[in-house]
Design an enzyme around this catalytic site. Structure first.
Site, PDB file in Angstrom:
ATOM      1  CG  HIS A  27      20.303  59.215  49.893  1.00 39.26           C
ATOM      2  ND1 HIS A  27      20.041  60.181  50.836  1.00 39.26           N
ATOM      3  CD2 HIS A  27      19.301  59.306  48.965  1.00 39.26           C
ATOM      4  CE1 HIS A  27      18.939  60.842  50.497  1.00 39.26           C
ATOM      5  NE2 HIS A  27      18.469  60.326  49.369  1.00 39.26           N
ATOM      6  CG  HIS A  48      18.522  61.790  44.968  1.00 40.43           C
ATOM      7  ND1 HIS A  48      18.118  63.024  45.418  1.00 40.43           N
ATOM      8  CD2 HIS A  48      17.961  60.878  45.801  1.00 40.43           C
ATOM      9  CE1 HIS A  48      17.353  62.872  46.476  1.00 40.43           C
ATOM     10  NE2 HIS A  48      17.229  61.576  46.734  1.00 40.43           N
ATOM     11  CD  GLU A  49      18.366  57.035  45.500  1.00 44.25           C
ATOM     12  OE1 GLU A  49      18.735  56.699  46.649  1.00 44.25           O
ATOM     13  OE2 GLU A  49      17.277  57.604  45.288  1.00 44.25           O
TER      14      GLU A  49
END
Length: 444
Positions: A26, A22-23
């Site tokens: 980003h 997920h990170e």
């Protein structure tokens, strides 16, 4: 490994993997957009490990593995030198900011597809959705032993797990539900479950038992009670083939046959399959008191259903299968969220880290395919939850940026601050409810 330590370990592995992806979503898009990333952290709290990369980003693994974050250069948080302002997140066009924020949930969605592809490649063992016994509302609907469920409503059913999910959804919706089955004779029939009947008590967490459907479990012994009639005769792993010469095909047949054949000073001949051999054993059932009154018992417990259905595809065929399964799971998760919002489904369906840890440990014990399936569901859930329009979540930020696109200027600081407080309260409430449900499940 004990259940506690196993649950903790698989929770760390699961959340660590999903949060990292997920990170990274980003991070990767932020770097492509020219934003300076100050810190990439998996976990919160005190750093357990950290390293400064060549790109100037500090990579951190922190003590609390229940999330993570990517900290970007932003003039709203720190004083930014004039020569670095072009690398600040807040200076980027709104389209790029939307892409950076949406990249985290998108990474989890892509990971879900990849995990399901791997699951189909490995092959997920499951059980066929066959009925062993029907009682209550299922018997009224005409279900018969040996019926194989082919579809619930418009949803095609391949396994016992899929049947459970579909029936649980039907139990929540409380509408007459057609169930297409293949009978023992090979024909197809449609049974209508009248789930809209007033006063009907249904447990959405246990759809089979509350609907009166008992799966067709194999007559395999999992455990023999010490001091029981079967102690010293039957063994775990024995498959019961016949009682007094009468064939036994499913575990559900065993109890009524015992009541019909057993009697005082009347031993039974139990034919079992053991280590590939057939063994005939004399056993004298004992009459014991149960919740339903006195009954003859052997003192054995059933093994889990047979893994007689395998979901497996080749590398190419697994791609459309993974995409189709992702779409089906997305409808299930979003449908359940909507039902909880509208009050159709119980808020008991919200789970916290304790339940996630226990399910992770249970899935890992069932084999790699089941664990991959669990990770896929968790990754997709993380994607959808982060897209909810709640301030401090990715969905809340996306809402702000969409408003900015419409009005042509950023949302005001007062609105942002108010949203942060509202988001914190909502998130704290959700986490509190999740922990409460976890504790209730521990006691059940």
């Amino acid at each position: 490994m004990s259940e506690f330590f196993g649950s903790v370990w698989w929770l760390i592995v699961s959340l660590g993997l999903l949060v990292t992806f997920h990170e990274f979503g980003h991070y990767w898009v932020a770097r492509r957009c020219g934003v300076r990333v100050l810190r990439f952290s998996v976990g919160f709290g005190r750093p357990l490990w950290k390293r400064l990369g060549r790109d100037g980003t500090e990579y951190v693994v922190a003590a609390l593995p229940l999330g993570g974050y990517v900290k970007m250069l932003d003039e709203r948080e720190v004083e930014v030198p004039p020569d670095q302002r072009g690398e600040a997140f807040n200076r980027k066009p709104v389209g790029q900011r939307i892409a950076i924020v949406a990249a985290g949930p998108l990474a989890n969605l892509l990971l879900c597809v990849a995990l399901l592809w791997a699951m189909f490649l490995v092959g997920k063992p499951d059980s066929l959705p066959e009925v062993g016994r029907a009682e209550g509302i299922a018997a009224e609907a005409g279900f018969q032993p040996g019926d194989r469920i082919l579809a619930v409503g418009e949803r095609q059913i391949r396994t016992l797990t899929e049947a459970g999910i579909a029936l649980a959804t039907a139990a929540i919706d409380r509408e007459p539900t057609p169930v297409r089955v293949r009978t023992v004779g090979g024909g197809e029939r449609v049974r209508i479950l009248p789930l809209d009947r007033p006063g009907l008590a249904l447990d959405e967490e246990r759809p089979f038992s509350s609907l009166g459907l008992v799966p067709a479990w194999p007559p395999v012994v999992a455990e023999v009670a010490p001091g029981s009639a079967a102690d010293g005769r039957l063994r775990p792993g024995d498959r019961i083939l016949a009682l007094n010469g009468l064939p036994v095909h499913t575990w559900d047949q065993l109890a009524p046959m015992l009541q019909a054949l057993a009697g005082a000073d009347r031993p039974l001949t139990v034919l079992v399959e053991r280590d590939g051999r057939r063994v005939s054993l004399p056993v004298s059932p004992r009459r014991v008191e149960t919740e339903r009154g006195p009954a003859w018992q052997l003192g054995v417990l059933a093994a889990a259903p047979e893994a007689n259905a395998l979901l497996r595809h080749g590398p190419l065929a697994a791609i459309p299968a993974a995409l189709s399964e992702t779409w089906r799971m997305t409808r299930d998760v979003t449908g359940m969220l909507w039902r909880m919002v509208t009050g159709q489904a119980s808020l008991k369906n919200i789970s916290g880290p304790i339940t996630i840890a226990r399910v992770a440990n249970g899935s890992a014990s069932l084999g790699p395919a089941w664990f991959l399936n669990f990770l896929a569901i968790l990754s997709l859930s993380l994607c959808i939850m982060n897209l909810l329009p709640i301030p401090i979540l990715d969905g809340g930020h996306l809402l702000y940026y969409l408003i900015e696109l419409v009005k042509g200027s950023p949302v005001g600081e007062r609105v942002l601050m108010a949203g942060q407080y509202i988001g914190l309260v909502l998130l704290a409430g959700l986490m509190g409810l999740a922990f409460y449900n976890d504790i209730l499940r521990l006691g059940s």
